[in-house]
Design a protein around this motif. Structure first.
Motif, PDB file in Angstrom:
ATOM      1  N   HIS A  22       0.877  -1.174   0.000  1.00 37.96           N
ATOM      2  CA  HIS A  22       0.000   0.000   0.000  1.00 37.96           C
ATOM      3  C   HIS A  22       0.907   1.215   0.000  1.00 37.96           C
ATOM      4  O   HIS A  22       1.921   1.235   0.699  1.00 37.96           O
ATOM      5  CB  HIS A  22      -0.905  -0.001   1.238  1.00 37.96           C
ATOM      6  CG  HIS A  22      -1.964   1.058   1.202  1.00 37.96           C
ATOM      7  ND1 HIS A  22      -1.701   2.388   1.485  1.00 37.96           N
ATOM      8  CD2 HIS A  22      -3.278   0.987   0.894  1.00 37.96           C
ATOM      9  CE1 HIS A  22      -2.820   3.086   1.367  1.00 37.96           C
ATOM     10  NE2 HIS A  22      -3.790   2.253   1.005  1.00 37.96           N
ATOM     11  N   GLU A 122      -6.354   0.924  -2.892  1.00 37.57           N
ATOM     12  CA  GLU A 122      -4.949   1.197  -3.240  1.00 37.57           C
ATOM     13  C   GLU A 122      -4.037   0.021  -2.883  1.00 37.57           C
ATOM     14  O   GLU A 122      -2.824   0.128  -3.000  1.00 37.57           O
ATOM     15  CB  GLU A 122      -4.467   2.457  -2.519  1.00 37.57           C
ATOM     16  CG  GLU A 122      -5.091   3.728  -3.041  1.00 37.57           C
ATOM     17  CD  GLU A 122      -4.437   4.949  -2.427  1.00 37.57           C
ATOM     18  OE1 GLU A 122      -3.461   5.451  -3.009  1.00 37.57           O
ATOM     19  OE2 GLU A 122      -4.894   5.374  -1.362  1.00 37.57           O
ATOM     20  N   PRO A 162      -5.580   5.638  -9.217  1.00 38.53           N
ATOM     21  CA  PRO A 162      -6.344   4.703  -8.404  1.00 38.53           C
ATOM     22  C   PRO A 162      -7.701   5.277  -8.037  1.00 38.53           C
ATOM     23  O   PRO A 162      -7.812   6.453  -7.719  1.00 38.53           O
ATOM     24  CB  PRO A 162      -5.493   4.508  -7.145  1.00 38.53           C
ATOM     25  CG  PRO A 162      -4.219   5.210  -7.385  1.00 38.53           C
ATOM     26  CD  PRO A 162      -4.340   6.060  -8.591  1.00 38.53           C
TER      27      PRO A 162
END
Length: 200
Positions: A22, A122, A162
């Protein structure tokens, strides 16, 4: 040294190595509820659920933007293979889940190859399967990657922003991802326009 012939040989278990990435994982707070770098034995007939709800999920991500139940991994076998295989199912009505670039709708399921890249929000999750002989159980081992696994697999899409569960992209809302209030109902108009823009 004598070897006892009465002790049963322990079967080698199939292991799912699940490595997470992440962009804001530096503090590892997102993974504080995951058992990192240790193998956990699970029963083959039980689905492995990942999400933010500790009551409903086997493994928990401490992130309000993750769906209560995000996805499920299920072991299965086929008549023409001795290997334990796995499928992934999208349990989120609000968030998108992709497997090697293919999007799964709510409750849709896909077979996992020996190496797969799963994306939601994400997060990027690289899953590798190590085959074993045990039929009734398998192991799961979580780890954290320093760089996105999509780079390794050559799956980065240029100019792609994203999209969070809210349906808005990061380039326009100006709110840092960790400050969002969690999954919200998606606006189909925004999704349609975003999809149209990507296709043109």
């Amino acid at each position: 040294m004598e070897v006892s012939h009465t002790v049963e040989t322990e079967e080698l278990m199939t292991c799912l190595q699940i490595q997470l990435y992440h962009p804001q994982q530096a503090s590892r707070a997102l993974y504080r509820m995951l058992p990192l770098d240790t193998r956990h034995k699970l029963q083959a007939e039980d689905p492995v659920r990942l999400g933010r709800d500790a009551q409903a999920c086997t493994f928990v991500l401490a992130d309000p933007r993750v769906s209560r139940k995000q996805l499920s991994l299920q072991a299965y076998r086929t008549s023409n293979s001795s290997d334990m295989l796995f499928s992934v199912q999208n349990l989120s009505q609000k968030g998108r889940v992709t497997v090697n670039g293919f999007e799964l709708g709510f409750l849709e399921r896909a077979e996992l190859p020996g190496k797969a890249l799963i994306r939601f929000g994400e997060y990027e999750m690289l899953i590798r399967r190590e085959n074993g002989e045990a039929k009734g159980s398998f192991e799961v081992e979580f780890g954290v990657l320093a760089v996105p696994p999509s780079r390794e697999m050559g799956m980065v899409v240029p100019n792609m922003v994203p999209v969070l569960d809210t349906g808005s992209d990061l380039s326009t809302n100006g709110i840092p991802p960790l400050m969002s209030q969690g999954p919200m109902e998606m606006d189909e108009t925004i999704m349609y326009q975003s999809g149209s823009a990507l296709l043109s």
